[in-house]
Design an enzyme around this catalytic site. Structure first.
Site, PDB file in Angstrom:
ATOM      1  N   ASP A 188     -12.835  -6.734  -1.912  1.00 14.74           N
ATOM      2  CA  ASP A 188     -13.670  -7.939  -1.833  1.00 14.74           C
ATOM      3  C   ASP A 188     -15.025  -7.558  -1.255  1.00 14.74           C
ATOM      4  O   ASP A 188     -15.239  -6.418  -0.839  1.00 14.74           O
ATOM      5  CB  ASP A 188     -12.993  -9.020  -0.980  1.00 14.74           C
ATOM      6  CG  ASP A 188     -12.750  -8.555   0.448  1.00 14.74           C
ATOM      7  OD1 ASP A 188     -13.691  -8.658   1.260  1.00 14.74           O
ATOM      8  OD2 ASP A 188     -11.636  -8.099   0.751  1.00 14.74           O
ATOM      9  N   GLU A 217       0.805  -1.218   0.000  1.00 11.21           N
ATOM     10  CA  GLU A 217       0.000   0.000   0.000  1.00 11.21           C
ATOM     11  C   GLU A 217       0.842   1.274   0.000  1.00 11.21           C
ATOM     12  O   GLU A 217       0.395   2.311  -0.451  1.00 11.21           O
ATOM     13  CB  GLU A 217      -0.923   0.007   1.214  1.00 11.21           C
ATOM     14  CG  GLU A 217      -1.961  -1.097   1.204  1.00 11.21           C
ATOM     15  CD  GLU A 217      -2.805  -1.084   2.457  1.00 11.21           C
ATOM     16  OE1 GLU A 217      -3.606  -0.159   2.610  1.00 11.21           O
ATOM     17  OE2 GLU A 217      -2.665  -2.001   3.282  1.00 11.21           O
TER      18      GLU A 217
END
Length: 234
Positions: free
Chosen positions: A198, A11
């Site tokens: 997700d 990230e």
């Protein structure tokens, strides 16, 4: 100075690539990379996963670097059918869904002896992030909503439904509320940016590896755009 926290190396690596004049200081096994992005002073750091790591990281940013604001960028599971994989959620507020002191008369999610159930994100940061996201990520949708955090990867349909019915959350992850908690106590404006990787249900383990890279890409574009705009307004 802006503090930027990511939970994982993936990230923050792409953000660090865009930094200039960097200096790294290691504190509590975290590498705080200080420098500039588009001329704006920032500190970028990988907190590690989970609420304790995230809270410690935010506190170091507050005390050592005296940051003016904190942004936590990363990925999350969607709790809203209208929020698709790849979309971005900007926090209106955030809370710890695994805090349970109901036996003492507190609503689930509220930390005992705190004067608030959830921690409100900064309205100005969120409005700016929404404007920029719509420009730099025209291929996805951007939403504003509650981010709920707990020390667990949610991949169970029943747990997801409980989070929705109990907290009306937009997405779930493992760090945001701890950062919001620390920022609240230190009176520092904050914003949680979550790209959806997700659906936080029985398909989560299948979706997560496939869409993680794309989700990070969207949030990084947004963050770089934010720094550019802040530099112009500075």
């Amino acid at each position: 100075m802006l503090g930027i926290i990511g939970a994982m190396d993936e990230e923050v690596a792409k953000i660090k690539e865009k930094m200039e004049d960097t200096e790294i200081t290691t504190i509590a096994a975290m590498d705080f990379c200080e420098g500039t992005i588009h001329g704006y002073p920032v500190v970028v750091v990988r907190s590690g996963i989970g609420k304790v790591n995230a809270a410690m990281c935010a506190q170091i940013l507050a005390v050592k670097y005296k940051v003016d604001a904190i942004i936590n960028t990363g990925i999350a599971g969607s709790l809203d059918a209208s929020i698709d994989i790849g979309d971005i959620v900007l926090s209106t507020d955030t809370l710890e869904h695994d805090m349970d002191a109901v036996a003492f008369g507190y609503p689930v999610g509220q930390i005992p002896r705190m004067d608030t159930l959830s921690f409100a994100a900064d309205d100005k940061l969120r409005a700016l992030a929404k404007e920029i996201c719509q420009k730099v990520n025209p291929d996805i949708s951007v939403f504003e909503g509650r981010v709920v955090s707990g020390d667990q990867f949610v991949s169970d349909k029943d747990k997801k439904e409980w989070l929705v019915s109990t907290f009306k959350g937009s997405c779930t992850e493992m760090e945001g509320a701890a950062i919001g908690h620390a920022a609240y106590l230190n009176k520092i404006p904050f914003l949680i940016i979550r790209a959806i990787s997700d659906k936080a249900d029985d398909s989560a383990f299948i979706d997560y590896p496939t869409f993680e890279a794309k989700a990070i890409e969207h949030s990084v574009r947004l963050l770089l755009g934010l720094c550019d705009k802040m530099s112009q307004n500075n």
